[in-house]
Design a protein around this motif. Structure first.
Motif, short mmCIF file in Angstrom:
data_model
loop_
_atom_site.label_atom_id
_atom_site.label_comp_id
_atom_site.label_asym_id
_atom_site.label_seq_id
_atom_site.Cartn_x
_atom_site.Cartn_y
_atom_site.Cartn_z
N ILE A 96 4.90 56.36 19.34
CA ILE A 96 5.53 55.09 18.97
C ILE A 96 6.75 54.83 19.83
CG2 ILE A 96 6.79 53.90 17.12
CD1 ILE A 96 4.89 55.25 15.13
N TYR B 36 5.66 53.76 23.28
CA TYR B 36 5.11 52.40 23.26
C TYR B 36 6.23 51.37 23.42
CZ TYR B 36 3.20 48.05 21.42
OH TYR B 36 2.84 46.73 21.27
N VAL C 197 13.36 54.15 18.09
CA VAL C 197 12.54 52.98 18.44
C VAL C 197 13.45 51.98 19.15
CG1 VAL C 197 11.27 51.00 17.55
CG2 VAL C 197 10.92 53.24 16.53
N VAL D 153 6.76 49.75 13.70
CA VAL D 153 5.80 50.86 13.58
C VAL D 153 4.38 50.29 13.52
CG1 VAL D 153 4.97 52.69 12.05
CG2 VAL D 153 7.41 52.50 12.56
N ALA E 256 3.21 48.98 16.92
CA ALA E 256 2.89 50.08 17.83
C ALA E 256 1.56 50.72 17.48
CB ALA E 256 4.01 51.12 17.80
N THR E 257 1.36 51.05 16.21
CA THR E 257 0.12 51.74 15.83
C THR E 257 -1.10 50.85 16.00
OG1 THR E 257 0.40 51.14 13.49
CG2 THR E 257 1.32 53.24 14.22
N TRP F 69 -5.48 55.44 17.73
CA TRP F 69 -4.58 55.85 16.66
C TRP F 69 -5.40 56.11 15.40
CZ3 TRP F 69 0.72 56.66 16.77
CH2 TRP F 69 1.31 56.92 15.51
#
Length: 368
Positions: free
Chosen positions: A89, A92, A171, A353, A356-357, A363
């Motif tokens: 994450i 990313y 992040v 989050v 990103a996922t 993932w």
């Protein structure tokens, strides 16, 4: 007698004018010598007092406008599932902001201190380094961090002059410029790093001849942006001081899980390196409520709330996001958003989050 008074008064008036003229001329000349012909005396005092680094937060004006100073992002990590999904994450969002206006982020390296490659080698640029010898960290895995940085600096080719030390649970929320300038690294001040409150213990590792305990910044090694040449000097000392702190029962008990952070702060002071403290470096939910102009979200704390948006810290909430809930593998995609009333910092974190996922290939919930 009245006729004698007029010339006398004229003489006094002329003397006062001459004295005033000389005084004003002296002030102007003094200002000219200092190269500030347009400053009055108060401005002159302010100018000279601000030309030195403020030990708390400020930076010399002459360095504040330096531009085009890219920095290398160094992420230290283990190969545990818990840190791997966080690293994905983090990377990313690094990629999302790296080339945007305002960014001075250079290349990226995950410094993997497991001693062996893992399944993210092709996804994240990685250098593998050795952990400490078995048992040396005494269950305190973070003690491997300074040793990892020492090895990486010795074996890697780093083209940037500056390095940012980062962690998996960071992040990026916007493009990050280089907050350091010349020999003044930038660091985030942690409210729980308080060298002056532990001076008795600190003095074992930072003797009086080195200076006052106030020379030790209230920081850890991350986030920090620092010159590579400075870090090359500090890192071995950071490693040795951290190990000595861990070996000392009093220091180990006093500093606990932030021991390695004190190790970096002490090592920096031993080398005479003072950091510019940037509170805008990052935000830490749930205590910091708004992201605002901050650059990083650090999700080290659990976020627990009732469905009415009330914080229940220390007690599992009806709604929660806590990275420790996913020690064995990655969280699922599309986490539920916080209920109404939860601070913006928490909402932003969960949204980032989720983004990103949703976009990281392959993932899978629970994957290592």
């Amino acid at each position: 007698m009245a006729r004698a008074t007029v010339p006398f008064l004229m003489l006094v008036a002329f003397a006062l004018f001459f004295a005033t003229y000389n005084t004003v001329t002296m002030i102007v000349r003094h200002s000219n010598k200092l190269g500030h012909p347009d400053l009055d005396i108060m401005d002159e005092v302010k100018e000279h007092s601000s030309s030195f680094i403020d030990p708390v937060v400020k930076m010399p004006k002459s360095l504040a406008t330096t531009t085009n100073m890219p920095f290398h992002v160094a992420l230290t990590s283990t190969d545990a599932p818990y840190t791997k999904w966080q690293s994905r994450i983090m990377y990313y969002w690094y990629k999302r902001f790296k080339d945007q206006p305002g960014s001075e982020m250079g290349e990226f390296t995950r410094v993997l201190h497991s001693g062996r490659p893992d399944n993210l080698m092709n996804e994240i640029p990685t250098v593998v380094v050795d952990p400490l010898p078995p048992g040396s960290d005494r269950g305190y895995v973070v003690l491997n961090r300074p040793w990892a940085i020492v090895q990486w600096l010795r074996k890697a080719t780093i083209k940037e002059e500056y390095i940012m030390m980062a962690e998996p649970d960071h992040v990026f929320v916007k493009p990050l410029p280089n907050l350091a300038r010349e020999d003044y690294p930038a660091a985030f001040p942690f409210f729980y790093i308080k060298p002056t409150e532990h001076s008795k213990v600190i003095r074992k590792f930072y003797p009086k001849e080195n200076g006052p305990v106030t020379d030790i910044d209230p920081i850890g090694n991350s986030p920090v942006i620092i010159k590579k040449s400075q870090l090359e000097k500090i890192a071995p000392t950071w490693m040795n001081v951290s190990i000595r702190l861990k070996d000392d029962p009093e220091a180990d008990k006093t500093f606990g899980w932030v021991l390695e952070m004190y190790g970096y702060a002490i090592a920096s002071a031993l080398h005479g390196v003072q950091h510019v403290l940037r509170k805008d470096f990052m935000v830490q939910p749930p205590w910091d409520l708004d992201v605002g102009k901050k650059f990083i979200i650090h999700y080290t704390y659990g976020c627990d709330y009732t469905m009415k948006g009330e914080l229940t810290y220390g007690k599992i909430g009806e709604w929660r996001f806590d990275k420790r809930s996913y020690l064995q593998g990655a969280p699922p995609r599309n986490l539920s958003l916080p209920p109404p009333g939860v601070p913006e910092s928490v909402v932003t974190l969960v949204k980032m989050v989720n983004e990103a996922t949703a976009n990281i290939p392959d993932w899978k919930e629970g994957q290592s």
